[in-house]
Design a protein around this motif. Structure first.
Motif, short mmCIF file in Angstrom:
data_model
loop_
_atom_site.label_atom_id
_atom_site.label_comp_id
_atom_site.label_asym_id
_atom_site.label_seq_id
_atom_site.Cartn_x
_atom_site.Cartn_y
_atom_site.Cartn_z
N UNK A 118 36.75 -18.36 -19.18
CA UNK A 118 37.31 -19.58 -18.81
C UNK A 118 36.11 -20.29 -17.84
N UNK A 121 33.54 -22.24 -19.54
CA UNK A 121 33.90 -23.64 -20.10
C UNK A 121 34.73 -23.75 -21.57
N UNK A 122 35.35 -22.64 -22.15
CA UNK A 122 35.99 -22.63 -23.34
C UNK A 122 37.13 -23.70 -23.17
N UNK A 123 37.20 -24.31 -24.28
CA UNK A 123 38.21 -25.37 -24.39
C UNK A 123 39.52 -24.89 -24.80
N UNK A 124 39.54 -23.99 -25.67
CA UNK A 124 40.96 -23.59 -26.42
C UNK A 124 40.65 -22.33 -26.92
N UNK A 161 45.20 -21.98 -17.24
CA UNK A 161 45.21 -23.15 -17.54
C UNK A 161 44.52 -23.67 -18.97
N UNK A 162 44.45 -22.92 -19.64
CA UNK A 162 43.84 -23.22 -20.85
C UNK A 162 44.89 -23.42 -21.92
N UNK A 163 44.67 -24.32 -22.80
CA UNK A 163 45.37 -24.49 -24.05
C UNK A 163 45.57 -23.46 -25.01
N UNK A 191 51.17 -24.50 -27.15
CA UNK A 191 51.53 -26.00 -27.53
C UNK A 191 51.39 -25.90 -28.93
N UNK B 15 43.28 -29.91 -19.66
CA UNK B 15 42.24 -28.96 -20.09
C UNK B 15 42.11 -28.74 -21.69
N UNK B 16 40.92 -28.79 -22.02
CA UNK B 16 41.00 -28.63 -23.67
C UNK B 16 40.94 -29.99 -24.31
N UNK B 33 42.38 -29.49 -29.09
CA UNK B 33 42.47 -27.93 -29.81
C UNK B 33 42.99 -28.58 -31.47
#
Lengths: 381, 103
Positions: A118, A121-124, A161-163, A191, B15-16, B33
């Motif tokens: 995290x 900087x991973x986004x998803x 808090x990551x998607x 999500x 975020x993301x 995503x």
């Protein structure tokens, strides 16, 4: 003022761009994986650790991808967290502007490691579940305790808090759990969920008889997904990968060969799709010898089925030729024995009835899996 | 049926979700995503101001001034656009801190 919503499968690209620019790159960092899923799409001949690209080469490949126009990188495998340099790769991707997506089995990933991923900087994060219950996940992945570990990873991803996307591959043994997979995704505060019917390449092709659902199961599943999509609009995005053996039209595989995405294997081969190595006539260039742009533009493998010129007359004269893009070349190879044939999943293919018969016969097959094994037993000559 | 957001709310990208200029194609993109979204030029101007610091009110003020458009028109458009993003989970809108909490 608007956002033109363009899911991966529907990104508008001019019909014949010269040249197209890829949106996504699947980086298969390693074939090492603690799980042994029989539906794995990795090739049966897995890359050993000693042929994997080193850190420096991967970093160069990511820089080249960004320069080529790639926007999103999918860090996959095998299990990508088996690479100790994963965080370094993520940081580099962030530096060169790439969106990073981690595709993990979530086994053997500690909270400390997730924190580091995290922070890099991973986004998803996409987390796989082989079943909606511990019993099913552990059986399909052949790993006792896998399900509980995955749940813990999913909760940790959200705590950071990551998607989160839940990725569930469905087949005969677990297809009835689709409603439970959806509940699982909601409980984990994901999500998005991918409900992907097993696609028959690599290990999955070898296990097709044990994986193939019945026609009734497939049509029930399509209804369940449609109903859930409507009910959960705005709460959970459901993306489905359809089971094409029972379909009328073929899937628009990769949205066209060499058109939107590319795939780099652990040993550095660049493929138009992850199963392309099953086509024996193709010669794949390697990032050790070529820049990514060179491969994308000039390699014979990428140009073999790009656009519509390669198509047989049946496809070329079809009004859906730039919708389906001729379907899947690897499936044409596997079923018709000719990678340039019309995909047998298409109802117009002369082999369509054969494919359906094959699916129906396989649906009655044995339930015994030939589990994915990282180390193949030596075959004495 | 778009919800109306509080004008004092402060939006930021979830975020993301990332807004960036795509040099290769000469356009702005919003990355999420498994999604690549193409905002139109007006949407880009709004998104550039979604920074987790400006309130919706401040964004409307700045856009109305910069483009010399009626403030109520801008406010309606911005609200409709940001409400859509919030529904999709692409932005989060937080309430401003009441009082002088920072010191």
């Amino acid at each position: 003022m608007s956002l033109i919503e363009e899911p991966r499968s529907r990104v508008e690209v001019p019909a014949r761009p010269a040249p197209p620019i890829p949106y996504g790159m699947l980086a298969e960092l390693t074939h090492r994986c603690p799980l042994q899923c029989p539906y794995c799409s990795n090739p049966v001949e897995l890359d050993r650790r000693n042929v994997e690209l080193d850190t420096e080469t991967w970093l160069r490949v990511f820089s080249e991808a960004a320069k080529l126009g790639v926007l999103q990188v999918h860090l996959s495998g095998g299990e990508p967290t088996a690479r100790r340099d994963l965080e370094q790769m993520i940081r580099h991707c962030v530096d060169v502007g790439l969106y990073t997506n981690l595709i993990t089995a979530g086994v053997g990933v500690t909270p400390e490691r997730l924190q580091a991923i995290s922070d890099a900087g991973i986004d998803h994060v996409q987390l796989s579940f082989q079943g909606a219950t511990a019993e099913m996940t552990d059986k399909v992945s052949n790993f006792r305790g896998a399900h509980e570990r995955k749940l813990a990873v999913g909760r940790e991803v959200r705590r950071l808090g990551l998607p989160l996307t839940v990725n569930s591959v469905v087949h005969r043994a677990n297809i009835h759990q689709i409603p439970d997979f959806i509940e699982l995704a909601l409980a984990l505060d994901a999500r998005r969920i991918e409900i992907a019917h097993s696609q028959y390449y690599g290990w999955a092709l070898r296990n097709r008889g044990a994986l193939m659902p019945t026609r009734d199961q497939v049509f029930w599943a399509l209804d369940v997904v449609e109903e859930a999509r409507v009910r959960l609009k705005g709460v959970l995005t459901i993306d489905a990968v359809v089971p094409d053996y029972y379909a009328k039209y073929p899937k628009p595989c990769m949205n066209g060969w060499g058109r939107q995405s590319l795939n780099v294997t652990p040993s550095g081969k660049v493929l138009p799709c992850h199963a392309a190595e099953t086509i024996p006539s193709l010669d794949f260039w390697n990032v050790r010898e070529h820049s990514l742009t060179d491969v994308w533009l000039n390699s014979p493998a990428f140009n073999a089925f790009r656009g519509t010129d390669w198509m047989p007359d049946l496809c070329k004269s079809c009004e859906r030729k730039e919708i389906d893009w001729g379907g899947c070349r690897c499936q044409a190879m596997a079923i018709a024995g000719d990678a340039a044939a019309t995909d047998p999943a298409c109802h117009l293919s002369p082999l369509h009835a054969d494919l359906l018969a094959l699916a129906e016969a396989d649906a009655e097959g044995s339930d015994i899996y030939d589990y994915r094994r990282y180390f193949q037993p030596d075959r004495a000559g | 049926m778009t919800a109306t957001l509080a004008a004092t709310g402060v939006p930021k990208l979830a975020r993301g979700v990332r807004l960036r200029h795509d040099e290769a194609r000469g356009q702005w993109v919003l990355l999420a995503p498994e999604r690549v979204l193409n905002p139109d030029p007006v949407a880009v101007e709004i998104l550039k101001k979604v920074d987790g610091a400006r309130s919706i009110d401040a964004i409307v003020d700045e856009l109305a001034t910069a483009f010399t458009v009626e403030r109520t028109t801008v406010a309606t458009d911005v609200d409709a656009f940001l409400s859509g993003l919030a529904e999709k989970g692409l932005i989060e809108v937080t309430s401003p801190v009441i009082g002088d909490a920072a010191s």
